[in-house]
Design a protein around this motif. Sequence first.
Motif, mmCIF file in Angstrom:
data_model
loop_
_atom_site.group_PDB
_atom_site.id
_atom_site.type_symbol
_atom_site.label_atom_id
_atom_site.label_comp_id
_atom_site.label_asym_id
_atom_site.label_seq_id
_atom_site.Cartn_x
_atom_site.Cartn_y
_atom_site.Cartn_z
ATOM 1 N N ILE A 58 -14.585 103.008 -47.072
ATOM 2 C CA ILE A 58 -15.003 103.234 -48.454
ATOM 3 C C ILE A 58 -15.345 104.710 -48.649
ATOM 4 O O ILE A 58 -15.582 105.438 -47.680
ATOM 5 C CB ILE A 58 -16.232 102.377 -48.858
ATOM 6 C CG1 ILE A 58 -17.434 102.695 -47.949
ATOM 7 C CG2 ILE A 58 -15.892 100.908 -48.836
ATOM 8 C CD1 ILE A 58 -18.727 102.035 -48.394
ATOM 9 N N LEU A 166 -13.307 96.813 -55.325
ATOM 10 C CA LEU A 166 -13.837 95.916 -54.303
ATOM 11 C C LEU A 166 -14.682 94.845 -54.968
ATOM 12 O O LEU A 166 -15.255 95.096 -56.033
ATOM 13 C CB LEU A 166 -14.747 96.673 -53.330
ATOM 14 C CG LEU A 166 -14.174 97.676 -52.353
ATOM 15 C CD1 LEU A 166 -15.308 98.458 -51.714
ATOM 16 C CD2 LEU A 166 -13.378 96.942 -51.280
ATOM 17 N N GLN A 195 -15.995 103.135 -53.689
ATOM 18 C CA GLN A 195 -14.638 102.626 -53.898
ATOM 19 C C GLN A 195 -13.875 102.509 -52.577
ATOM 20 O O GLN A 195 -14.216 103.165 -51.587
ATOM 21 C CB GLN A 195 -13.873 103.536 -54.858
ATOM 22 C CG GLN A 195 -13.742 104.970 -54.400
ATOM 23 C CD GLN A 195 -13.205 105.870 -55.494
ATOM 24 O OE1 GLN A 195 -12.740 105.403 -56.531
ATOM 25 N NE2 GLN A 195 -13.272 107.167 -55.282
ATOM 26 N N ALA A 196 -12.866 101.659 -52.584
ATOM 27 C CA ALA A 196 -12.034 101.471 -51.400
ATOM 28 C C ALA A 196 -11.126 102.680 -51.222
ATOM 29 O O ALA A 196 -10.804 103.389 -52.182
ATOM 30 C CB ALA A 196 -11.199 100.203 -51.559
ATOM 31 N N ALA A 223 -19.837 96.548 -48.094
ATOM 32 C CA ALA A 223 -18.670 97.138 -48.764
ATOM 33 C C ALA A 223 -17.641 97.621 -47.743
ATOM 34 O O ALA A 223 -16.426 97.511 -47.966
ATOM 35 C CB ALA A 223 -19.103 98.292 -49.668
ATOM 36 N N GLU A 226 -15.764 94.521 -46.599
ATOM 37 C CA GLU A 226 -14.855 94.060 -47.657
ATOM 38 C C GLU A 226 -13.575 94.901 -47.682
ATOM 39 O O GLU A 226 -12.457 94.369 -47.734
ATOM 40 C CB GLU A 226 -15.554 94.172 -49.027
ATOM 41 C CG GLU A 226 -16.745 93.247 -49.216
ATOM 42 C CD GLU A 226 -16.342 91.906 -49.804
ATOM 43 O OE1 GLU A 226 -15.147 91.591 -49.793
ATOM 44 O OE2 GLU A 226 -17.238 91.185 -50.275
ATOM 45 N N SER A 227 -13.740 96.220 -47.648
ATOM 46 C CA SER A 227 -12.589 97.108 -47.726
ATOM 47 C C SER A 227 -11.740 97.038 -46.457
ATOM 48 O O SER A 227 -10.503 97.035 -46.518
ATOM 49 C CB SER A 227 -13.049 98.549 -47.977
ATOM 50 O OG SER A 227 -11.946 99.396 -48.196
ATOM 51 N N THR A 230 -9.195 94.336 -46.408
ATOM 52 C CA THR A 230 -7.980 94.566 -47.212
ATOM 53 C C THR A 230 -6.973 95.436 -46.461
ATOM 54 O O THR A 230 -5.810 95.516 -46.848
ATOM 55 C CB THR A 230 -8.311 95.248 -48.558
ATOM 56 O OG1 THR A 230 -8.737 96.605 -48.319
ATOM 57 C CG2 THR A 230 -9.396 94.507 -49.315
#
Length: 296
Positions: A58, A166, A195-196, A223, A226-227, A230
């Motif tokens: 991130i 995200l 942000q990713a 976070a 989460e990123s 992906t």
Amino acid sequence: MADKQMHTQSREINLLTPSRELPLYGKRILVTAPRNYAYRLSEQIIKQGGLPIFMPTIETSYLSNYTKLDTALVHIDEFDWIIFTSRNGITAFFHRMNDLDIPVSVVEKCHLCALGKDAESLLSFCGKVDLIPTESSPGGIVTELAKLPEINQKKVLIPAPEVVGLPEPDVVPNLITDLQQLGIEVTRVPTYITQALDTSIYGVELNLMRQGMIDVIAFSSTAEVESFLTMVNSQSDYEGCIIACFGPYTTANAQKLGMNVSIVSADYSSFEGFGDAIAEFFTLSSSSHSALGDVG
């Protein structure tokens, strides 16, 4: 006596200790924190003899729209408390005050709260911090505020991230809900962006992970987890890696997302505690293997 103290201190610092004697010698540790945090965690890994691999999942940056933050700053004297949940929030908040030529003295009427080592950053900007919760977490904030008289009559401002690209981690929303249950009037204001990052820039790092060359993946926030998820194709991409998390909140969320977490830092007030937890894991593993070897 003085010579003995000098010897003890030099051993504690480990600056001249052969790297082979350090607990993380030869261990490659993927650091997923954003760059403004990653260097501090990497320093702790290096001190323990490890090899940090820098792969921030991130990025944190300044806002593109300051309307809501500017409104809050102009009316800052209406708030009883300002609760900072991250060092990024502190930095962005006071930088914007400076941009608007708002004197730091306006926060003197507010009570200020920061977590763990973030308090040092807060002090550097305004010379004031009123609450550092014993537990360095949102839950710790709620516990401490709940003890205060007439807290249900107070107004609280929370400078928080604007999460882009995200799913938003539940940390700040849960904090707001818990404070509202105490009767507190809470205002959340976007202060910086989380942000990713584009996975395409990490071909080398991801290949190292898939080839089994990464020993540990160190997550310092939900976070980041989460990123990261992906960026990988499946769990098989990182199944050979040991997962380390900074504190129980990140751990719980990583587990909800299907990760098997092996290392959790008990001290999550600073990255030093995180580095120690990772080092301790390998120290214990080494001791266990040695004991088994002795038995055999």
